[in-house]
Design an enzyme around this catalytic site. Structure first.
Site, mmCIF file in Angstrom:
data_model
loop_
_atom_site.group_PDB
_atom_site.id
_atom_site.type_symbol
_atom_site.label_atom_id
_atom_site.label_comp_id
_atom_site.label_asym_id
_atom_site.label_seq_id
_atom_site.Cartn_x
_atom_site.Cartn_y
_atom_site.Cartn_z
ATOM 1 N N ASP A 17 11.722 -2.951 5.524
ATOM 2 C CA ASP A 17 12.072 -2.929 4.104
ATOM 3 C C ASP A 17 13.237 -1.986 3.806
ATOM 4 O O ASP A 17 14.212 -2.369 3.161
ATOM 5 C CB ASP A 17 10.853 -2.534 3.265
ATOM 6 C CG ASP A 17 9.734 -3.555 3.383
ATOM 7 O OD1 ASP A 17 10.022 -4.708 3.744
ATOM 8 O OD2 ASP A 17 8.576 -3.199 3.120
ATOM 9 N N ARG A 97 3.044 10.541 1.230
ATOM 10 C CA ARG A 97 3.972 10.067 0.200
ATOM 11 C C ARG A 97 4.409 11.147 -0.771
ATOM 12 O O ARG A 97 5.599 11.260 -1.075
ATOM 13 C CB ARG A 97 3.381 8.871 -0.550
ATOM 14 C CG ARG A 97 3.066 7.657 0.312
ATOM 15 C CD ARG A 97 4.124 7.359 1.334
ATOM 16 N NE ARG A 97 3.891 6.091 2.016
ATOM 17 C CZ ARG A 97 4.074 5.906 3.308
ATOM 18 N NH1 ARG A 97 4.480 6.923 4.063
ATOM 19 N NH2 ARG A 97 3.877 4.732 3.862
ATOM 20 N N ASP A 126 1.791 2.506 -2.530
ATOM 21 C CA ASP A 126 2.829 3.498 -2.278
ATOM 22 C C ASP A 126 3.850 3.591 -3.402
ATOM 23 O O ASP A 126 4.410 4.664 -3.655
ATOM 24 C CB ASP A 126 3.534 3.205 -0.948
ATOM 25 C CG ASP A 126 2.738 3.684 0.251
ATOM 26 O OD1 ASP A 126 1.828 4.512 0.053
ATOM 27 O OD2 ASP A 126 3.030 3.261 1.378
ATOM 28 N N SER A 178 2.856 -4.583 9.236
ATOM 29 C CA SER A 178 3.463 -3.459 8.540
ATOM 30 C C SER A 178 2.752 -2.207 9.023
ATOM 31 O O SER A 178 1.523 -2.097 8.913
ATOM 32 C CB SER A 178 3.290 -3.621 7.024
ATOM 33 O OG SER A 178 3.761 -2.473 6.351
#
Length: 419
Positions: A17, A97, A126, A178
């Protein structure tokens, strides 16, 4: 809005991504792109990252070593709280994160950027975790979320875009998981895992040895804690990074730390994830065992309630919320005496605590023994049981007397008529 953005700081992992976001931002926003990578333990993903980002169109890249801060200021507070989302997920991605996003904002301010960008999909958690941190740190910066803007709808579309723009990616249409990795865990989603009935293929695991291939003899490990924080292994004092690295290595070799679960995302979607958290699994077990020795029942039981809410706050991206900060004060107060050692037996995917000790232990063998003792008068239990069971006794006596209810259950209000 596109014309107003001049410089964007992108949270860059080098995965599928974020790899295609750099050329996409330049094409659609005509802006400078600065990439920021937070090194939180994803060692295998770092080689060649700088060259890849620059070749994709970034003007520069920051690769920040955040490993010790990640362990000290994010993993350890969560561990002390005992926070596990939905009683299974050890919060690996959710923990990293807010740290990465915080550093991203700091670099944006340093570089004079006017926007932030991330590669999170519009279906996941996320995006919330990154953007709540942005709001907590600097809400004046514009936020760009390409997955909520572009025409790319799937991993297959993303791979096609990367190929068309000459961006090298490792994903293929056959192997399209992923993944997210750090010192605490490795996650896998997508591909075959989207069918919750399908068993994960063995070649998907990179951290943990599958239990069938683990050693045929058990291994023992002792973990030392000081005020709720792990400080050593087998009586050896260790730095946070070295301790986490060794725990991961030894637990993974014994097949420990795999969780395969369907979880409830914040956005309302159920998703299936497979997590590898070898060292973290040992730490949670060891920490709980020492707490069982040193915390009195009321504190321990209430702390279990706090752990559920704490885990939700972390999972929902509310790391910098006032509630989470307030809960930290309570948790830290409970940890003053969480000092000691837990011994764990590891064998083919199982980790069982087989010993625990603490200088602050509330466990008294002379009280707990089933043998003869001189400190506990067992006759005292009779009065305690009589008092504790009195409500049950009263209710039962009513039934035995044949009334089935008390005269006071349904008062005769006719006696109280007004004149």
């Amino acid at each position: 809005m596109h014309s107003e953005v001049k410089k964007v700081v992108l949270a860059y992992s080098g995965g599928l991504d974020t790899s295609i976001i750099i050329p996409w931002l330049k094409e659609n926003y005509h802006c400078e792109v600065i990439a920021v990578t937070g090194h939180v333990g994803q060692d295998s993903e770092l080689p060649g990252l700088e060259e890849k980002a620059l070749q994709s169109g970034a003007s520069k890249i920051y690769i920040e070593d955040l490993r010790e801060e990640f362990i000290r200021d994010y993993i350890y507070p969560m561990l002390k709280a005992g926070a596990i989302y939905e009683n299974r997920y050890l919060l690996g991605s959710a923990l990293s994160r807010p740290l990465i996003a915080k550093r991203q904002v700091e670099i944006a301010e340093q570089e004079g950027a006017d926007a932030l960008a991330h590669g999170c999909t519009g279906k996941g958690n996320d995006q919330v975790r990154f953007e709540l941190t942005y709001k907590a740190m600097n809400p004046k910066l514009t936020v760009i979320s390409p997955w909520r803007e572009w025409d790319i709808k799937s991993r297959e579309d993303a791979i096609a875009y990367a190929n068309a723009h000459g961006v090298p990616v490792t994903q293929t249409k056959e192997k399209i998981y992923s993944n997210d990795a750090n010192l605490w865990h490795r996650s896998s989603e997508g591909g075959i895992l989207e069918d919750p009935w399908k068993e994960p293929p063995k070649d998907m695991f990179e951290y943990v040895t599958v239990p069938e291939n683990a050693p045929d003899t058990p291994e023992y490990i002792e973990i030392d804690f000081q005020a709720g924080v792990p400080v050593g292994i087998d009586s050896r004092q260790m730095s946070p990074i070295d301790l986490m690295t060794e725990l991961n290595k030894r637990a993974a070799a014994n097949g420990i730390g795999v969780v395969d679960m369907v979880e409830n995302r914040l956005v309302g979607i159920k998703s299936r994830g497979v997590y590898e958290t070898p060292g973290g699994t040992l730490l949670h077990i060891a920490h709980q065992e020492i707490e069982s020795l040193v915390l009195e029942a009321a504190v321990l039981h209430f702390k279990h309630t706090v752990a559920v809410r704490y885990a939700e706050l972390v999972y929902y991206g509310q790391w910098f919320s006032q509630l989470k900060k307030s809960l930290d004060h309570f948790v830290n107060a409970t940890q003053a005496h969480v000092t000691g050692t837990a011994r764990i037996k590891m064998y083919k995917g199982s980790a069982i605590a087989v010993g625990r000790k603490s200088p602050f232990s509330l466990y008294r063998e002379d009280y707990a023994t089933f043998g003869a003792d001189d400190v506990y008068n067992q006759k005292d239990a009779e009065g305690f049981i009589n008092c504790f069971g009195l409500p049950l006794k009263v209710r039962a006596m009513l039934n035995l007397d044949g009334t089935g209810s008390s005269d006071y259950d349904k008062p005769d209000y006719s006696k109280f008529k007004r004149d």
